[in-house]
Write an enzyme that holds these catalytic residues in place. Structure first.
Site, short mmCIF file in Angstrom:
data_model
loop_
_atom_site.label_atom_id
_atom_site.label_comp_id
_atom_site.label_asym_id
_atom_site.label_seq_id
_atom_site.Cartn_x
_atom_site.Cartn_y
_atom_site.Cartn_z
N ASP A 1 0.81 -1.23 0.00
CA ASP A 1 0.00 0.00 0.00
C ASP A 1 0.84 1.28 0.00
O ASP A 1 0.46 2.29 0.58
CB ASP A 1 -0.98 0.02 1.20
N GLY B 1 -5.20 -5.97 -4.48
CA GLY B 1 -6.29 -5.13 -5.00
C GLY B 1 -5.79 -3.75 -5.41
O GLY B 1 -5.05 -3.12 -4.67
N HIS B 2 -6.17 -3.29 -6.59
CA HIS B 2 -5.84 -1.93 -6.98
C HIS B 2 -6.94 -1.34 -7.85
O HIS B 2 -7.60 -2.03 -8.61
CB HIS B 2 -4.48 -1.85 -7.69
N GLN C 1 2.51 -6.10 -3.16
CA GLN C 1 2.88 -6.09 -1.72
C GLN C 1 4.18 -5.30 -1.50
O GLN C 1 4.42 -4.36 -2.23
CB GLN C 1 2.99 -7.52 -1.18
N LYS D 1 2.06 2.06 -5.17
CA LYS D 1 2.80 1.60 -6.36
C LYS D 1 2.01 1.81 -7.64
O LYS D 1 2.57 2.11 -8.68
CB LYS D 1 3.14 0.10 -6.22
P1 IMP Z 1 -1.70 -13.15 1.85
O1 IMP Z 1 -0.84 -12.53 0.79
O2 IMP Z 1 -3.16 -13.06 1.55
O3 IMP Z 1 -1.25 -14.54 2.20
O4 IMP Z 1 -1.49 -12.29 3.20
C1 IMP Z 1 -0.27 -12.29 3.91
C2 IMP Z 1 0.05 -10.91 4.48
O5 IMP Z 1 0.30 -10.00 3.41
C3 IMP Z 1 -1.08 -10.29 5.29
O6 IMP Z 1 -0.50 -9.54 6.36
C4 IMP Z 1 -1.75 -9.34 4.32
O7 IMP Z 1 -2.39 -8.27 4.98
C5 IMP Z 1 -0.54 -8.86 3.54
N1 IMP Z 1 -0.91 -8.43 2.18
C6 IMP Z 1 -1.17 -9.21 1.11
N2 IMP Z 1 -1.45 -8.45 0.03
C7 IMP Z 1 -1.37 -7.18 0.43
C8 IMP Z 1 -1.52 -5.92 -0.25
O8 IMP Z 1 -1.80 -5.85 -1.46
N3 IMP Z 1 -1.31 -4.80 0.54
C9 IMP Z 1 -0.97 -4.86 1.86
N4 IMP Z 1 -0.81 -6.01 2.52
C10 IMP Z 1 -1.01 -7.15 1.81
#
Ligand code: IMP
Length: 451
Positions: free
Chosen positions: A12, A39-40, A227, A15
């Protein structure tokens, strides 16, 4: 020419906006890791496009590639493509034959395991999209890849091996109800259909060769990381991480391009403060968010008020869930670490406008751990959680006409904001490529364009 965009913090960082600005002259935009956890929202010609898997450049007519390091949920992929077509676009998306597939049982297991972990406050706070379980199967050599969907015999053979295992895991280990998401025949039929569609639409590619070919032909490439650095499975704050490599090394393994190619220009995207979704330590956190902040206590007074003010000004709420994000001051050991890990050649600092109007702005220049000064990010949750930030204080900058500043350029930024930004560059040893002073692509000041 290739430019890789990497999140320097915890995701977040904004990017999308930087991909938008620096991707303007690019012909191809490729993702190299993650899946529909990213998500974007892209706004183009007044129209809003919500995407989680398709690279954002697809909205602007670029060829979009999901590299072999991605995990692809075909339901999401085709939903997004259908929606974009309904909105009048004609997206050209290619999927690496080597990319792994996310199945409904991955999502089910993601939820089941988070639930079980939450009994002992050990949940990661995942997005629930099945990302971790899909990468587990990849590493466990029981995954199904995009190319397998087009070969019915291989698909059946793989599902016959894996689905009963997943069902047993859900039912016998976790004591959960498995249900239709573990139904072998239904899965086989649905996913064989996706294979046919991928084939018919000519979407499958040998990603490395495809991208190399485009470079040979003189095209400009943008590699879009999802991420952020501290969510990296290897370099991040394990276990509060995602299951892939958002750092620049992942751009090589996740596309099939050589490290020298993906490392040509690496832009680290930094938010002028810090936010975090879900659990895990955050030494510079202000206030806290119940349920996410470890050992949250109510009534943090001034810190809580600052957090609320930044959260409101910066719109720090989850795009999908609407959950408030945890916010804190900029953490420089983190940004230095990100710069080193990914070899940043340039920085893009966003949300400089969000910090306007504060009397004082802080940056953690180092930590104190067990009485010692520490300039680096420690490897364990225990150590990082025990770090106290050592702050450097900056005089704040006033609310400003940011549109006028963007038109006039970097030198028109308030002097205190420039001092802050120049300090970040000095400390990381990286040049400033762009400064974001608002959410739109037109609110980014470009000092140097990497493409
Ligand atoms: P996962 O990617 O769904 O397995 O989540 C693992 C960790 O990455 C969690 O703490 C999520 O909140 C974080 N995370 C995954 N995708 C995003 C993103 O696009 N933005 C911020 N945090 C993310």
């Amino acid at each position: 020419m290739t430019v890789t965009i990497v999140g320097a913090q915890l995701g977040d960082e904004g990017k999308g906006g930087i991909v938008d600005v620096f991707g303007e002259p690019a012909d191809v935009v490729a993702r190299y890791q993650g899946g529909d956890n990213a998500g974007h929202t892209v706004v183009h010609s007044g129209e809003k496009y919500k995407l989680s898997l398709v690279p954002s450049g697809a909205v602007r007519g670029k060829v979009g590639v999901l590299g072999g390091g991605c995990v692809v949920n075909p339901r999401t992929l085709f939903d997004e493509l259908d929606r974009l077509r309904e909105q009048g676009l004609d997206p050209d998306i290619r999927v690496a034959r080597r990319a792994h597939i996310v199945f409904p049982y991955h999502r089910a297991l993601d939820g089941i395991e988070e639930d079980v972990k939450s009994d002992d406050d050990q949940e990661v706070g995942t997005t629930g999209r099945g990302i971790g379980p899909a990468y587990e199967d990849k590493a466990g050599r029981r995954g199904v890849r995009a190319a397998d969907l087009t070969d019915p015999d291989t698909l059946r053979e793989r599902l016959e091996y894996v689905v009963p295992q997943k069902r047993a895991l859900a039912e016998r280990v976790f004591g959960a109800e498995a249900g239709e998401r573990f139904d072998l025949e239904a899965l086989y039929e649905e996913y064989r259909g996706y294979g046919e569609r991928l084939d018919e639409e000519g979407m499958l590619v040998e990603a490395g060769a495809f991208l190399d070919g485009r470079i040979e032909a003189g095209d400009a490439l943008l590699l879009e990381g999802a991420q952020g650095t501290v969510l990296d499975i290897d370099h991040g704050n394990y276990p509060y991480v995602t299951s892939s490599n958002p750092t620049a090394g992942g751009a090589a393994t996740g596309t099939g391009l050589a490290p020298g190619v993906v490392g040509e220009e690496v832009v680290g995207v930094v938010k002028a403060y810090l936010s975090r979704v879900g659990s895990g330590p955050m030494p510079t956190e202000l206030g806290g968010v119940p349920g996410d902040t470890p050992s949250y206590t109510e009534g943090q007074g001034e810190a809580e008020a600052l957090a609320t003010r930044i959260r409101e000004a910066g719109g720090e709420y989850g795009t999908v869930t609407g959950r408030p994000r945890r916010v804190g001051w900029l953490d420089l050991p983190m940004v230095r670490y990100a710069a080193r890990t990914s070899g940043f050649t340039g920085l893009a600092v966003n949300h400089v406008d969000t910090l306007a109007g504060f009397d004082e702005v802080r940056v953690a220049e180092a930590y104190r751990l067990d009485g010692e000064r520490l300039e680096r990010l420690p490897a364990t949750v225990r150590e990082w959680g025990a770090c106290d930030p050592i702050y450097r204080r900056f005089e704040g900058w006033p609310e400003t006409d940011w549109t006028a500043v963007t038109e006039a350029g970097y030198d028109a930024l308030p002097a205190n904001a420039r001092a802050y930004l120049e300090y970040v560059c000095e400390e990381t040893g990286v040049d400033m490529y762009a400064v974001g002073v608002g959410p739109g692509r037109e609110e980014t000041i470009v000092l140097e364009h990497p493409l």
